[in-house]
Structures are given as C-alpha cells and as structure tokens.
Write an enzyme that holds these catalytic residues in place. Structure first.
Site, PDB file in Angstrom:
ATOM      1  N   GLY A  53      50.061  42.132  32.495  1.00  0.00           N
ATOM      2  CA  GLY A  53      49.622  41.121  33.452  1.00  0.00           C
ATOM      3  C   GLY A  53      49.824  41.606  34.882  1.00  0.00           C
ATOM      4  CG  ASP A 111      43.426  53.293  31.955  1.00  0.00           C
ATOM      5  OD1 ASP A 111      42.815  52.594  32.779  1.00  0.00           O
ATOM      6  OD2 ASP A 111      44.545  52.991  31.496  1.00  0.00           O
ATOM      7  CG  HIS A 122      44.051  49.430  31.325  1.00  0.00           C
ATOM      8  ND1 HIS A 122      44.941  50.193  32.046  1.00  0.00           N
ATOM      9  CD2 HIS A 122      44.579  48.184  31.264  1.00  0.00           C
ATOM     10  CE1 HIS A 122      45.957  49.432  32.429  1.00  0.00           C
ATOM     11  NE2 HIS A 122      45.759  48.208  31.961  1.00  0.00           N
TER      12      HIS A 122
END
Length: 319
Positions: free
Chosen positions: A40, A267, A295
C-alpha cells in the site's frame, strides 16, 4: 501455494494514540515465527498472505497496519487524523506485536510498501529478524515517488495526463502526492471521492506492464478506495517519513541477516535498479530477477520464487 485455514488466534491490540491494530496468527502455533508486512500503504493483510507459508512449519502473524483493514480508526472516515501514522509508529507497532506473541526472532516478509517497512524494521531491530524476504522492492524515497507520480507519464502519457489534471493547475508542477493528499482531505465529499477515484485509476496504471491494465476490484469499495488513497498519499507526500536514502545507506545494519530479494524485470512501477543496489549493499541477500514479471504477485514465476525462498528458510528450523 499452501491452503488457507482459520486463524488460531486473533485480536485487537491497543498501541496508543487511539489506534487498535487487528492481528491474527496462522499455521503451527509452535512453528517458526514469521510476520507479514502488507503493501500500500493501506492494502491490509488479506488472509491469502498465509498461503506463502507451510502451515506445518510456520507460525505466521498477519496484521493490518494503522488506519486500514480491520484496524481502527479507519482512514476512510473524513475526520480521522493521520498524524500518528508514520514509519516510526508502524515499526513500534511491529515490536509491540512481537512482544505480545512472545517471539524472540522472526522471518519478515514484505512486498512493495511492505519491503520499505521491512527494511526499516530490520535496520531498527536487526537482532529480532531471523531472515528477510522482500519482493517488488522499494525504499520510498522522494525520487522513487517522483518516478511513479510524474516520470511514468513518459510510459503512459494519456493516463498520466488524466491523473495530473485531477489536481488544480496551480499544484501540477509540485509534489503530486501532496496535491492529492490535500484533495483527499477537502471538506467537500465530492472532491474527496473524485480524488480517490483518480488516484486509484493511476494505481491501476503504474503497476501495469501494458496499457490495458487490469482493474483492481478492491478499488470498487468506497471505504477501501478512500483509505488506500489517503494512506498512500500521506506516506508518499512525505517520502515515508524517512531521511532521503536512509534505507540504502543503512543496509550495512543488515549484515548477518539472510535475505531473499525477488523482483520482476518488467516492473516499471519499481525499477529493478533499487533491488540491485540493495543486493550490492547487503551481501547476505540473494537477488532473484524474474524476467517476465512486473509489480506484485500476479505473476506465477514470481510467486514460485517467493515460495521457494520462504520454504528454504523454513527448512532451517525455528531461527
């Protein structure tokens, strides 16, 4: 991946500042201790994280970091103050949880934002970490935030233009994370809601490796969307509340801790050079580069590499 079972213990831990942290343990109550640091910030610790651990070998702690998941108060509430939610606060929470469970040392698994938090925790308390497994590695420096919020416009120009125009013109040349943070705390509900939608649309884009990004259905939940957007922008606007470059400089404090770094070569959200530089500064870590992965854990070979690292450390016993 391993099957999911019901937690054998769970609760809410009062960590001060008005915060109560939801935690639960899975696997073998007498097994090798491990803790998961979710991404997050604000994603919450879904039970699927336990699937990376052999339930016969590991005792795994999952917990929702401050202001997200099942922890309270929740960042989706408009009057919730985030001033007591910083990296230092989260590190202290991890230590309180370790003491609650009576754990001496544990394996730390973290991905994306969780890799930043894992590095910060391990550098603060190296004697408490038996091994460190990190994937989609980031250190959340101001430069990394600038890459995601501005420079990636060179890869996804149309979508970045929509993202940038989500903030007033007078803010567009500055810190875009800070600009969105201001919008997400606007007194008008409609302004806050649109900012959360715009931010999460860009999240769908920057973790992609193709223009037809897969939508993360978690963002369809208004409470999740708001809390996630608020927490990410809170941390990114402040470069994780860490001195610039501190985690890379502090890698010497990880000496003696076995580590596994797993990163996708594709990524674009978190370029590979971050993981590579960390591996150069931390000789006890191995870096596995998964050529066809981006990712996160949505790539089979990246998940296989993670499972292999966790299983390998589990074979070593209690740690």
């Amino acid at each position: 991946m391993y099957p999911i079972a019901e937690p054998h213990a769970q609760g809410l831990l009062d960590v001060g500042d008005g915060h109560r942290i939801h935690w639960e343990t899975h696997g073998n109550p007498a097994g090798k201790p491990a803790v998961v640091l979710h991404g997050g910030p604000g994603s919450g610790a879904g039970v699927w994280w336990a699937r990376y651990f052999d339930p016969a070998v590991y005792r795994v702690l999952l917990f929702d970091q401050r202001n997200c998941g099942r922890s309270t108060p929740h960042a989706s509430e408009p009057d919730v103050d985030l001033s007591t939610n910083t990296t230092a606060h989260l590190i202290a929470d991890i230590e309180r949880l370790r003491e609650l469970l009576g754990v001496e040392r544990w394996l730390v698994l973290g991905g994306s934002w969780g890799s930043t938090l894992g590095l910060a925790y391990a550098q603060a308390y190296p004697a408490r970490v038996s091994e460190l497994v990190l994937f989609s590695v980031v250190t959340t420096t101001a430069r990394e935030v600038e890459w995601i919020t501005r420079d990636m416009g060179r890869i996804f120009p149309e979508r970045w233009a929509r993202f940038a125009t989500g903030v007033p013109a007078r803010w567009r040349d500055g810190n875009l994370a800070a600009a969105y943070d201001r919008l997400l705390h606007d007194p008008e509900p409609a302004v806050r809601d649109q900012a959360a939608r715009d931010w999460c649309d860009w999240e769908d884009t920057h973790v992609a490796i193709q223009s037809n990004a897969t939508h993360d259905t978690r963002y369809d939940d208004p409470a999740f969307r708001m809390a996630f957007a608020r927490l990410v922008t809170h941390y990114w606007a402040n470069a994780a509340f860490l001195p610039d470059g501190e985690l890379m400089r502090g890698a010497t404090r990880l000496a003696g801790i076995p580590g596994a770094l797993v990163h996708g070569r594709m990524d674009v959200s978190s370029p590979l050079d971050i993981a590579w530089q960390l591996a150069q500064a931390w000789p006890d870590a191995t870096l596995t580069v998964v050529d066809d992965a981006g990712h996160g854990t949505g790539y089979p070979r990246l998940r296989e590499a993670l499972l292999g690292a966790v299983d390998g450390f589990g074979a070593g016993g209690a740690g």
